[in-house]
Every structure is written in C-alpha cells, then in structure tokens.
Design a protein around this motif. Structure first.
Motif, PDB file in Angstrom:
ATOM      1  N   ALA A  99      61.122  60.995  74.378  1.00  0.00           N
ATOM      2  CA  ALA A  99      60.928  62.096  73.427  1.00  0.00           C
ATOM      3  C   ALA A  99      60.382  61.607  72.091  1.00  0.00           C
ATOM      4  CB  ALA A  99      62.255  62.835  73.215  1.00  0.00           C
ATOM      5  N   GLY A 100      60.591  60.331  71.797  1.00  0.00           N
ATOM      6  CA  GLY A 100      60.126  59.783  70.520  1.00  0.00           C
ATOM      7  C   GLY A 100      58.698  59.287  70.533  1.00  0.00           C
ATOM      8  N   TRP A 101      57.994  59.432  71.650  1.00  0.00           N
ATOM      9  CA  TRP A 101      56.622  58.912  71.744  1.00  0.00           C
ATOM     10  C   TRP A 101      55.608  59.944  71.268  1.00  0.00           C
ATOM     11  CZ3 TRP A 101      55.041  55.471  76.470  1.00  0.00           C
ATOM     12  CH2 TRP A 101      55.724  54.243  76.397  1.00  0.00           C
ATOM     13  N   THR A 102      55.522  60.147  69.968  1.00  0.00           N
ATOM     14  CA  THR A 102      54.463  60.981  69.409  1.00  0.00           C
ATOM     15  C   THR A 102      53.218  60.118  69.203  1.00  0.00           C
ATOM     16  OG1 THR A 102      55.104  60.459  67.145  1.00  0.00           O
ATOM     17  CG2 THR A 102      56.182  62.363  68.178  1.00  0.00           C
ATOM     18  N   PRO A 103      52.048  60.733  69.114  1.00  0.00           N
ATOM     19  CA  PRO A 103      50.848  59.929  68.819  1.00  0.00           C
ATOM     20  C   PRO A 103      51.003  59.094  67.545  1.00  0.00           C
ATOM     21  CG  PRO A 103      50.206  62.112  69.566  1.00  0.00           C
ATOM     22  CD  PRO A 103      51.708  62.137  69.400  1.00  0.00           C
ATOM     23  N   ALA A 107      63.005  50.192  70.366  1.00  0.00           N
ATOM     24  CA  ALA A 107      62.371  51.201  71.223  1.00  0.00           C
ATOM     25  C   ALA A 107      63.174  52.495  71.196  1.00  0.00           C
ATOM     26  CB  ALA A 107      62.244  50.683  72.650  1.00  0.00           C
ATOM     27  N   VAL A 108      62.583  53.577  71.687  1.00  0.00           N
ATOM     28  CA  VAL A 108      63.211  54.895  71.553  1.00  0.00           C
ATOM     29  C   VAL A 108      63.629  55.517  72.884  1.00  0.00           C
ATOM     30  CG1 VAL A 108      62.110  55.434  69.353  1.00  0.00           C
ATOM     31  CG2 VAL A 108      60.934  56.013  71.499  1.00  0.00           C
ATOM     32  N   LEU A 109      63.451  54.812  74.004  1.00  0.00           N
ATOM     33  CA  LEU A 109      63.940  55.347  75.279  1.00  0.00           C
ATOM     34  C   LEU A 109      65.451  55.503  75.196  1.00  0.00           C
ATOM     35  CD1 LEU A 109      63.090  56.075  78.233  1.00  0.00           C
ATOM     36  CD2 LEU A 109      63.782  53.754  78.839  1.00  0.00           C
ATOM     37  N   HIS A 138      42.435  64.142  74.086  1.00  0.00           N
ATOM     38  CA  HIS A 138      42.229  63.860  75.513  1.00  0.00           C
ATOM     39  C   HIS A 138      43.421  64.409  76.293  1.00  0.00           C
ATOM     40  CE1 HIS A 138      41.756  61.615  79.269  1.00  0.00           C
ATOM     41  NE2 HIS A 138      40.542  61.266  78.878  1.00  0.00           N
ATOM     42  N   PRO A 139      43.207  64.978  77.504  1.00  0.00           N
ATOM     43  CA  PRO A 139      44.350  65.521  78.254  1.00  0.00           C
ATOM     44  C   PRO A 139      45.429  64.471  78.559  1.00  0.00           C
ATOM     45  CG  PRO A 139      42.336  65.489  79.597  1.00  0.00           C
ATOM     46  CD  PRO A 139      41.921  65.230  78.195  1.00  0.00           C
ATOM     47  N   ASN A 140      45.053  63.196  78.568  1.00  0.00           N
ATOM     48  CA  ASN A 140      46.003  62.125  78.847  1.00  0.00           C
ATOM     49  C   ASN A 140      46.459  61.410  77.577  1.00  0.00           C
ATOM     50  OD1 ASN A 140      47.497  60.419  80.651  1.00  0.00           O
ATOM     51  ND2 ASN A 140      45.946  58.846  80.404  1.00  0.00           N
ATOM     52  N   GLU A 141      46.295  62.051  76.417  1.00  0.00           N
ATOM     53  CA  GLU A 141      46.783  61.452  75.174  1.00  0.00           C
ATOM     54  C   GLU A 141      48.306  61.345  75.219  1.00  0.00           C
ATOM     55  OE1 GLU A 141      46.633  62.172  70.293  1.00  0.00           O
ATOM     56  OE2 GLU A 141      46.117  63.797  71.684  1.00  0.00           O
ATOM     57  N   VAL A 142      48.838  60.238  74.710  1.00  0.00           N
ATOM     58  CA  VAL A 142      50.280  60.031  74.727  1.00  0.00           C
ATOM     59  C   VAL A 142      50.999  61.174  74.000  1.00  0.00           C
ATOM     60  CG1 VAL A 142      50.329  58.646  72.589  1.00  0.00           C
ATOM     61  CG2 VAL A 142      52.106  58.311  74.344  1.00  0.00           C
ATOM     62  N   GLY A 143      52.159  61.562  74.532  1.00  0.00           N
ATOM     63  CA  GLY A 143      52.933  62.620  73.902  1.00  0.00           C
ATOM     64  C   GLY A 143      54.357  62.629  74.426  1.00  0.00           C
ATOM     65  N   PRO A 144      55.305  63.140  73.669  1.00  0.00           N
ATOM     66  CA  PRO A 144      56.712  63.135  74.077  1.00  0.00           C
ATOM     67  C   PRO A 144      56.951  63.957  75.339  1.00  0.00           C
ATOM     68  CG  PRO A 144      56.384  64.493  72.119  1.00  0.00           C
ATOM     69  CD  PRO A 144      55.113  63.766  72.348  1.00  0.00           C
TER      70      PRO A 144
END
Length: 531
Positions: A89-93, A224-226, A398-404
């Motif tokens: 959930a913490g993986w924002t661009p 890390a945020v996992l 991009h449709p595969n851009e990193v996101g939470p």
C-alpha cells in the motif's frame, strides 16, 4: 503426434508414456508428485507436492516467497488461477522518485508473495489429500537435506556472487561462506519449520500468523513498507483464461497481468502467414515466428498491465481477430523489421505439469523472477522473496506504472492447449522473456509440425531480444543462422547458461487412447515420470 525413435536433435530422450505423469525441472520434485499419485492423490495433489518440493530443491528459481499461476482441466472444464500478489500500500510513484527504473533487487523490489495461497486455493477446491501429506516430501528434503544437482549448483554459485550482501541471503543459502556445489548436501531446517507451519494452518501462518509477522518485521527493519496488512489482504483470483485458435487447436493463457497474451497475439498473426507451407526448421519458419513475436511484444510492453488498469486498451482489443490480421500484414517474408505498438482501438522460474488417469491435467508455474528473486531472505524462516516489483514501470501514465495495491507485469505463464474442444496439452517454458516465445514454438512444433513432446523440447530455440537482435542456441545450424542474417536479423549465439537462456520446457500431451506423453527439457536437471 508422431512418436520418433530416431532423435533428430541433441537429446536422446524418448517421451515418457503413461496414464499418470508428472514432469518438472528437478527429479526429486517430479518423484514427489509421482509418490502422491501413487498414494491415490490426483493431478492437483501431485502438482502441489511437486511445487512445494521445488521451493526446497531448486531455490535458484523459486521459493516460499514466490508468485504462482495455474491452468487446469478438472475433467470437464478449464480453470485459470492468478495467485500473483500486489504492490504494498505504501508503493506510490513518489516513493520511487529519482529512480530511472524500478529497483531490481532488495526489499524495494518485493511485492506480496502469492505462491503459498495458490497451493492452498488449489488444494481446497480440487485436491483430495490434506496439505500436511502434500508438503511432507518438501519438509523432508528441507529437514534432512538433498544433494545439489549440476544445473542448480551452477545457478546457485552465480546467484551467491550477486546477492551475498542482501539481507538474510548468506546465512540461509551460503553455508560455510559459499554456495553449495553440485554433489554436496544442503539442509534448511528453517524452511522445514516454515513449511510445517504452512501445512498445519492451511497457509494462514504465512499471511496472518507468525510468518507474516516475521516478513513484515524484516521489511520494517530495512526501511521497506510491506506490512502485515498487505499480506493479510492478499487473495488469489479465479480469473479464467484467454485464448486464440490456430487451425483445430486453441491456446489458452492466463489473462493480464501476464505476458501470455503475447503468445496468443503471435499465434493469431501467424494464422495469416504461409507458415503452414514450411517445415519446422526452415529459416523462413523461424523468420515468420520472430516477426510475429516482435509485433506482439511491441503491444505487450505498451498496453499490458494489471487488467484493472489497462483501459482504454483491453485484452479483447488486443486479441480481436481483425486487429491481429492487420498486424500480420506488417510481416514481410523478405526482411526483418523493427515494429512499434499498433492501435488496437480506433480513436522472468520453475514450471511443472501433472496429469492423471481420471483426465485431470494441471499446468502450474511459480517463480521468484530473477534467480533467487530479490535476494532477501527472512531470517529464521528460509523464505526467499521474489523481485516482481521490478516488473513495474516508472513512466507516468503508463498502464503498468507502479502504484499501491497494483499487480506488476508478470513474465511467468502456464500454457494449456485444447483441440476440438478437448484437452490436448498442458505445458510451459520457464525463462523470463523466453516464455511467450517458447509457447509459440512448442505449439507449432507439436500441433502444426506433428513433433512428439520430447522432440519439440529438444529442438534448437531462438529468442527475440530487442530491435533486430535475435539470440539463438548454438545447436541451430550455421546455415539457418546465415539465412536469418541475410533477412536482416542480427543473430547472436548464446550458450545455455547465458542471460535468461532459452528456458526450460515441460510438456504433457494427451493421447487418443486416453494416456499421455510427457517431455522434459534436457537444458534442466529435470525429468518426466509416470506409471
């Protein structure tokens, strides 16, 4: 299918013919699955036992922190299961601002691992034996040890050179300060304990219990945020399959976020070429396949992502027969070309397969992505974590851009072939970007050119890399390479252990008499076994 006695390629293996079969990249895993079949288990039970064993005996390609996918024929119907995990959930661009590409190793490449949930979900719906029974072979090899095989030993040494400084790696996978060598015994009591906990709790320990707590704590310790919440939120998805026909055969793949759609697109384009008039090892047959794959990969990398994020371009758009026919028109028989993405709208592994006498067939793949994955191992657990986060892009919009909470683009794909509405072949070709290309090569060799499964596996392979660059195995005759070069392809010859290599294929094909034929790749340590 023509069953050969004389070998036309490098291997002298014959296909294995039986009513119950398991084919994997490691003999101990294949035999674990066979033992489960002998106990009265079905093909799903055998696949789970083999998959669990592979996490122990082939840690270079997968582990308890892998992702997994499955296509299976239950005797009446085809099912697809997507067990891949999502980004924390913490993986924002913004988290990756300043990076040119996603991190390839370490904690910042780790998404939620889904393989364990895949085993549990399959066992609950289709299995007949309990999880402790299915995981017993794997637990035994982790506790008592196994003797490292040659291919795995070489990959282990290479992985240790790259990953010895990653958190937890050396203490688990480098006993005595180095990678174990082929012929040496390796034990991992920590993994045995984790597998036992997974078996006893039907996987809950991994996603909600003590193992989840250890994973999340190790993540926090390294910035890390996992989190526990990320792990607890994971759910596998019965996603069905997507498909494309070629003559009487229909290839089925898992829908995006995986690259299986590229195999379908290439096959759909080849329908509109002269490939049926050419032999399997003719340079023109390779040329047409390479060009179709190039076109498919251009679209793959432009449009494919977690399917919830692919709009406005959809899977249906990319597989539209009219679109594929139009894309096929770009293939020139006279020269190699570089292809950009089309306009479909107007306006990285271990693979195994199992089949049983009831008719059930299982195509299963799980992977840490790139050799030992992230390199991160959770202390005291033997859990090595994948680096699937590297599959995201950082390109804004991009449709595969990193996101939470988003799933990354995946390379691992199980394949399944139907013919005239009946199950025909469960198969896969592990090996990163080789996989979709390998699927096309296996389908054409077995179905169009009538090669038996072992002959198809043994045949020389090629792999489109980028631009005009095509890598070929050294067993591809120089005359064929020269003709491809003459068409404008830039040909390089790679040894089997270079880069992603040319994959490792395992195939089981159903025979007209109700039995099966299995092939196992000589490029790996594995085997097909049956009774």
């Amino acid at each position: 299918m023509h069953l050969r006695h004389d070998s036309i390629y490098s291997s002298r293996r014959s296909p294995v013919l039986a009513d119950n079969l398991v084919s994997t990249s490691h003999p101990l895993a294949a035999q674990a699955g066979l033992a489960i079949l002998a106990k009265g288990g079905n093909a799903v039970d055998a696949a789970i036992a083999a998959a669990a064993t592979l996490t122990v005996v082939e840690p270079t390609g997968n582990g308890l922190g892998s992702d997994g996918f499955c296509i299976l024929w239950d005797g009446k119907e085809l099912h697809g299961l997507d067990g891949s995990g999502a980004a924390p959930a913490g993986w924002t661009p913004d988290r990756f601002a300043g990076h040119k590409t996603m991190p390839f190793r370490g904690w910042e490449s780790v998404t939620v691992p889904g393989a364990i949930s895949t085993w549990v979900t399959l066992a609950e719906r289709f299995g007949t034996l309990d999880l402790p029974t299915l995981l017993a072979p794997a637990i035994g090899y982790a506790e008592n040890g196994f003797i490292v095989s040659p291919v795995i030993g070489a990959l282990w040494e290479r992985g240790a050179e790259l990953l010895s400084d990653q958190p937890g790696f050396a203490e688990t996978f480098m006993p005595n300060g180095r990678a174990p060598r082929a012929g040496e015994r390796f034990r991992c009591p920590d993994m045995a304990r984790s597998l036992s906990m997974i078996a006893e709790t039907a996987g809950r320990a991994f996603y909600e219990g003590p193992l989840a707590e250890k994973i999340a704590a190790h993540a926090r310790a390294h910035g890390a945020v996992l989190s526990e919440a990320d792990l607890a939120a994971h759910r596998p998805e019965w996603c069905g399959t997507i498909s494309t026909g070629f003559d009487e055969s229909t290839l089925h793949e898992i829908p995006p976020n995986g690259q299986g759609i590229a195999a379908l697109m290439a096959l759909g384009m080849l329908e509109h070429t002269a490939i049926r008039e050419i032999g399997p090892d003719d340079p023109m047959a390779l040329h047409l396949q390479i060009e179709a794959i190039k076109l498919a990969f251009a679209d793959l990398h432009a449009y494919v992502a977690d399917r919830k994020y692919m709009a406005p371009t959809t899977t249906e758009d990319l597989l539209n027969p009219a679109y594929l026919k139009a894309r096929a028109a770009h293939i020139s028989p006279d020269k190699a070309q570089e292809h950009g993405p089309g306009a479909p709208r107007d306006g990285g592994t271990v693979y195994l397969t199992a089949a049983d006498s009831s008719g059930m067939m299982v195509s299963f793949i799980q992977s840490n992505y790139s050799g030992f994955g992230s390199g991160v191992v959770v202390p005291g657990t033997g859990i090595s974590l994948q680096n699937r986060g590297a599959g995201f892009t950082l390109t804004p919009g991009h449709p595969n851009e990193v996101g939470p909470g988003k799933k990354p683009f995946h390379t691992i794909i199980p394949g399944f072939l139907m013919k005239n509405g009946q199950p025909k072949m469960s198969f896969g070709v592990m090996g990163g970007p080789m996989q979709a290309q390998g699927h096309v090569q296996m389908v054409l060799r077995t179905q169009l050119w009538d090669q038996d499964v072992q002959t198809a596996v043994d045949a020389p392979r090629w792999r489109f890399v980028d631009g005009q660059h095509v890598a070929c195995e050294e067993t591809l005759p120089p005359s064929v390479r020269d003709k491809l070069s003459g068409l404008g392809h830039t040909i390089s010859v790679e040894t089997p252990d270079s880069a992603f290599g040319f994959g490792g294929a395992q195939l089981i094909e159903r025979l007209d008499n109700g039995g099966y034929a299995a092939g196992s790749d000589p490029r790996k340590d594995g085997q097909a076994v049956g009774f």
